[in-house]
Enzyme design. Structure first.
Site, mmCIF file in Angstrom:
data_model
loop_
_atom_site.group_PDB
_atom_site.id
_atom_site.type_symbol
_atom_site.label_atom_id
_atom_site.label_comp_id
_atom_site.label_asym_id
_atom_site.label_seq_id
_atom_site.Cartn_x
_atom_site.Cartn_y
_atom_site.Cartn_z
ATOM 1 N N GLY A 1 0.808 -1.212 0.000
ATOM 2 C CA GLY A 1 0.000 0.000 0.000
ATOM 3 C C GLY A 1 0.837 1.256 0.000
ATOM 4 O O GLY A 1 0.623 2.146 0.828
ATOM 5 N N TYR B 1 -12.429 -0.657 12.253
ATOM 6 C CA TYR B 1 -11.049 -0.259 11.995
ATOM 7 C C TYR B 1 -10.188 -0.478 13.241
ATOM 8 O O TYR B 1 -9.103 -1.071 13.174
ATOM 9 C CB TYR B 1 -11.019 1.214 11.582
ATOM 10 C CG TYR B 1 -9.630 1.806 11.447
ATOM 11 C CD1 TYR B 1 -8.838 1.500 10.346
ATOM 12 C CD2 TYR B 1 -9.128 2.681 12.405
ATOM 13 C CE1 TYR B 1 -7.568 2.049 10.214
ATOM 14 C CE2 TYR B 1 -7.867 3.232 12.277
ATOM 15 C CZ TYR B 1 -7.084 2.911 11.181
ATOM 16 O OH TYR B 1 -5.832 3.447 11.061
ATOM 17 N N GLY C 1 0.540 8.518 0.664
ATOM 18 C CA GLY C 1 0.396 8.604 2.102
ATOM 19 C C GLY C 1 1.579 8.088 2.890
ATOM 20 O O GLY C 1 2.741 8.221 2.481
#
Length: 262
Positions: free
Chosen positions: A14, A154, A18
């Site tokens: 990922g 989450y 970011g």
């Protein structure tokens, strides 16, 4: 401190934007060959271009796949069978009332936020054992300790990261392999920018994000959001030879949001 990761290969899941991209850039700056991953080839290619612009001469390559699925990871491990450093950064978040989170969404969060790291660690650890050297880092969150009422699914997965990380570290006792978790707090990544300040420029987004921290994370000692680079600095250190005595740890880069002295 001079961190030299020359000769090491690092996979950051990922990592097209970011915190993940900042970690990949930091590792490349320390001399590691970096593998960037994302779901779309276009995003991966653009991320590699940005990394090479930031770190001239960087060794960087990419792979596009959905690593939240077993099939996506099977494709990755065929293309990249071994690494020295594994950063399990892939993750998603989404504020949502508990009663609105259906079984499918719980499963989606579990597969992406937990199982992606489980699959990667399970595959890459045997080769690290053979070399008796390796670094595995799970990117958890302060939400693993302060479960957010509006993102219970989450927080659950981020607590899961801590459990897997600690257990793996214990299973590797006496080896040259370390396993740690890094817990960012409020960080102005692209995703957070879009959540708290959609459609505004970077300076305005920072002001709004800082205000969000002061209002909704009032225990913050920093009283502002962190940058992705500030989180990446901790990860690069944990991946370094200098961090050889740090393992099984949950290392907070949360600006003091978690109100504890431990």
């Amino acid at each position: 401190m001079n961190i030299d990761l020359s000769g090491k290969t690092a996979l950051v899941t990922g990592s097209t934007r970011g915190i993940g991209h900042a970690i990949a850039t930091g590792l490349a700056r320390a001399g590691a060959a970096v593998i960037i991953t994302g779901r779309r080839q276009e995003d991966v290619d653009q991320a590699i271009t940005r990394l090479r612009a930031a770190v001239p001469g960087a060794q960087a390559r990419g792979f596009a796949a959905d690593l939240g699925t077993a099939a996506g990871f099977d494709a990755l491990k065929a293309a990249e069978p071994t690494v020295d450093i594994l950063v399990n950064n892939l993750g998603i978040f989404n504020p949502q009332p508990f009663e609105k989170i259906d079984d499918e969404e719980w499963e989606r969060f579990f597969q992406i936020n937990v199982m992606s790291g489980v699959r990667a660690s399970r595959h890459y650890l045997p080769d690290m054992r053979r070399k008796n050297w390796g670094r595995v880092v799970f990117i958890s969150s302060e939400s693993a300790l302060n479960i957010p009422a509006d993102m219970i699914h989450y927080g659950f997965t981020k607590t899961g990261n801590l459990a897997v990380s600690r257990g793996l570290a214990k299973s590797l006792a006496g080896t040259g392999i370390t396993v740690n978790a890094v817990l960012p707090g409020p960080t102005l990544s692209e995703g957070v920018h879009q959540m708290v300040a959609p459609g505004v420029d970077a300076d305005a987004a920072r002001r709004l994000a800082d205000a969000f921290v002061k209002t909704h994370r009032s225990s913050s000692i920093l009283q502002r959001v962190a940058t992705p680079e500030e989180v990446a600095n901790m990860v690069v250190y944990v991946c370094s030879p200098q961090a050889s005595a740090t393992t099984g740890a949950a290392l907070r880069v949360d600006g003091g949001v978690v109100d504890t002295i431990a």
